[in-house]
Design a protein around this motif. Structure first.
Motif, mmCIF file in Angstrom:
data_model
loop_
_atom_site.group_PDB
_atom_site.id
_atom_site.type_symbol
_atom_site.label_atom_id
_atom_site.label_comp_id
_atom_site.label_asym_id
_atom_site.label_seq_id
_atom_site.Cartn_x
_atom_site.Cartn_y
_atom_site.Cartn_z
ATOM 1 N N VAL A 20 0.831 -1.205 0.000
ATOM 2 C CA VAL A 20 0.000 0.000 0.000
ATOM 3 C C VAL A 20 0.865 1.254 0.000
ATOM 4 C CG1 VAL A 20 -1.619 1.349 1.402
ATOM 5 C CG2 VAL A 20 -2.050 -1.073 0.990
ATOM 6 N N SER A 21 1.935 1.245 0.786
ATOM 7 C CA SER A 21 2.850 2.394 0.800
ATOM 8 C C SER A 21 3.478 2.615 -0.574
ATOM 9 C CB SER A 21 3.960 2.178 1.827
ATOM 10 O OG SER A 21 3.419 2.064 3.111
ATOM 11 N N ALA A 22 3.875 1.508 -1.226
ATOM 12 C CA ALA A 22 4.484 1.622 -2.551
ATOM 13 C C ALA A 22 3.489 2.164 -3.567
ATOM 14 C CB ALA A 22 5.014 0.260 -2.997
ATOM 15 N N VAL A 23 2.250 1.679 -3.521
ATOM 16 C CA VAL A 23 1.227 2.140 -4.461
ATOM 17 C C VAL A 23 0.925 3.617 -4.249
ATOM 18 C CG1 VAL A 23 -1.216 1.913 -5.076
ATOM 19 C CG2 VAL A 23 0.189 -0.119 -4.824
ATOM 20 N N ILE A 24 0.797 4.031 -3.000
ATOM 21 C CA ILE A 24 0.514 5.447 -2.715
ATOM 22 C C ILE A 24 1.651 6.331 -3.219
ATOM 23 C CG2 ILE A 24 0.282 7.140 -0.843
ATOM 24 C CD1 ILE A 24 -1.339 4.995 0.669
ATOM 25 N N GLY A 25 2.884 5.882 -2.981
ATOM 26 C CA GLY A 25 4.027 6.657 -3.474
ATOM 27 C C GLY A 25 4.042 6.739 -4.986
ATOM 28 N N LEU A 26 3.740 5.640 -5.653
ATOM 29 C CA LEU A 26 3.719 5.615 -7.113
ATOM 30 C C LEU A 26 2.618 6.498 -7.658
ATOM 31 C CD1 LEU A 26 4.939 4.364 -9.654
ATOM 32 C CD2 LEU A 26 3.342 2.463 -9.400
ATOM 33 N N LEU A 27 1.435 6.422 -7.063
ATOM 34 C CA LEU A 27 0.320 7.257 -7.519
ATOM 35 C C LEU A 27 0.608 8.742 -7.310
ATOM 36 C CD1 LEU A 27 -2.771 5.183 -6.330
ATOM 37 C CD2 LEU A 27 -1.877 5.426 -8.649
ATOM 38 N N ALA A 28 1.233 9.053 -6.198
ATOM 39 C CA ALA A 28 1.581 10.461 -5.954
ATOM 40 C C ALA A 28 2.564 10.967 -7.010
ATOM 41 C CB ALA A 28 2.179 10.602 -4.563
ATOM 42 N N ALA A 29 3.508 10.108 -7.408
ATOM 43 C CA ALA A 29 4.495 10.507 -8.411
ATOM 44 C C ALA A 29 3.861 10.655 -9.792
ATOM 45 C CB ALA A 29 5.627 9.482 -8.462
ATOM 46 N N LEU A 30 2.856 9.854 -10.082
ATOM 47 C CA LEU A 30 2.249 9.869 -11.416
ATOM 48 C C LEU A 30 1.031 10.779 -11.521
ATOM 49 C CD1 LEU A 30 2.429 6.060 -12.235
ATOM 50 C CD2 LEU A 30 3.807 7.870 -13.232
ATOM 51 N N TRP A 31 0.625 11.354 -10.424
ATOM 52 C CA TRP A 31 -0.595 12.163 -10.436
ATOM 53 C C TRP A 31 -0.470 13.264 -11.488
ATOM 54 C CZ3 TRP A 31 -5.141 11.103 -8.677
ATOM 55 C CH2 TRP A 31 -6.103 12.105 -8.643
ATOM 56 N N GLY A 32 -1.452 13.372 -12.333
ATOM 57 C CA GLY A 32 -1.425 14.383 -13.383
ATOM 58 C C GLY A 32 -0.839 13.852 -14.684
ATOM 59 N N SER A 33 -0.230 12.673 -14.671
ATOM 60 C CA SER A 33 0.340 12.087 -15.879
ATOM 61 C C SER A 33 -0.731 11.281 -16.584
ATOM 62 C CB SER A 33 1.522 11.193 -15.503
ATOM 63 O OG SER A 33 1.862 10.370 -16.591
ATOM 64 N N GLU A 34 -0.676 11.225 -17.905
ATOM 65 C CA GLU A 34 -1.653 10.468 -18.674
ATOM 66 C C GLU A 34 -1.448 8.960 -18.507
ATOM 67 O OE1 GLU A 34 -1.675 11.734 -22.712
ATOM 68 O OE2 GLU A 34 -2.139 13.802 -22.203
ATOM 69 N N ALA A 35 -0.266 8.572 -18.148
ATOM 70 C CA ALA A 35 0.039 7.141 -18.050
ATOM 71 C C ALA A 35 -0.393 6.539 -16.715
ATOM 72 C CB ALA A 35 1.543 6.932 -18.233
ATOM 73 N N TRP A 36 -0.975 7.345 -15.834
ATOM 74 C CA TRP A 36 -1.240 6.852 -14.475
ATOM 75 C C TRP A 36 -2.225 5.692 -14.443
ATOM 76 C CZ3 TRP A 36 -5.712 6.647 -11.621
ATOM 77 C CH2 TRP A 36 -6.814 7.326 -12.129
ATOM 78 N N ALA A 37 -3.231 5.661 -15.342
ATOM 79 C CA ALA A 37 -4.227 4.576 -15.324
ATOM 80 C C ALA A 37 -3.572 3.232 -15.659
ATOM 81 C CB ALA A 37 -5.355 4.878 -16.299
ATOM 82 N N GLY A 38 -2.716 3.229 -16.670
ATOM 83 C CA GLY A 38 -2.031 1.986 -17.036
ATOM 84 C C GLY A 38 -1.094 1.515 -15.942
ATOM 85 N N VAL A 39 -0.380 2.458 -15.343
ATOM 86 C CA VAL A 39 0.541 2.109 -14.261
ATOM 87 C C VAL A 39 -0.236 1.596 -13.059
ATOM 88 C CG1 VAL A 39 2.211 3.038 -12.629
ATOM 89 C CG2 VAL A 39 2.333 3.690 -15.034
#
Length: 197
Positions: A20-39
């Motif tokens: 969960v910590s890893a996912v939250i960190g990844l989502l925070a880094a990708l927020w606003g990026s178009e690739a976030w849904a695929g990631v």
């Protein structure tokens, strides 16, 4: 001394918190990026995969421990688990040296009536406190019998855990955590000491 959530509880909590910590960190880094849904989809798939593999590995380990458990116990209950102290009736089975066999009225008796020892108040006080209690004395001085009678008197509702050998301790560790009160019986302590394999 019990463990919440069964044998998988603490392992799953650790994995879940890490993922969960890893996912939250990844989502925070990708927020606003178009690739976030695929990631996000790939991350969720990876999380599910890791948890499934971890649970399968844990199930295999538990199955192997269950297979080895009956051999790991010196005195199992009829179900192959830990017996209660109150269900133990034969001092010889727990390591008391049998006396010369006496037959009276068709009944064979290998264990004479118990004679109290001077050290009993100290032994009883130590057992009431809990923790590691070590009895030291000459061979056949009555240490095992005194300990057996003391736990039957003071802790009849405790589980009796008697590993059959040093290697058996590891097999039984998960089960120790699953019961609230237990006596770990290490008669002839030298059998459990020394380097591992």
């Amino acid at each position: 001394m019990g463990t919440a959530g069964g044998p998988y509880g603490s392992w799953l909590r650790l994995v879940a918190m890490t993922l969960v910590s890893a996912v939250i960190g990844l989502l925070a880094a990708l927020w606003g990026s178009e690739a976030w849904a695929g990631v996000l989809g790939a991350t969720v798939a990876a999380v599910v995969s890791v948890v499934a593999v971890g649970m399968q590995t844990e199930r295999q380990r538990q199955a192997e421990a269950a297979r080895r458990r009956p051999r790991a116990l010196e005195i199992p209950s009829p179900e192959g688990r830990f017996p209660l102290v109150r269900d133990l009736h034969d001092p010889v089975a727990v390591g008391v040296h049998p006396a010369e066999t006496i037959e009276q009225g068709g009944v064979v008796d290998r264990v004479p009536a118990y004679v109290t020892r001077d050290m009993e108040p100290h032994l009883h006080a130590a057992l009431r406190r809990g923790g590691f209690v070590l009895l030291v004395g000459e061979s056949t001085a009555g240490k095992t019998r005194a300990a057996f009678e003391a736990i039957r008197l003071l802790h009849p509702d405790y589980y009796f855990v008697a590993p059959s050998a040093r290697e058996a301790v590891e097999v039984l560790l998960d089960d120790w955590g699953a019961v609230d009160r237990f006596v770990v019986w290490l008669d002839d302590l030298e059998r459990f000491l020394g380097p591992g394999d």
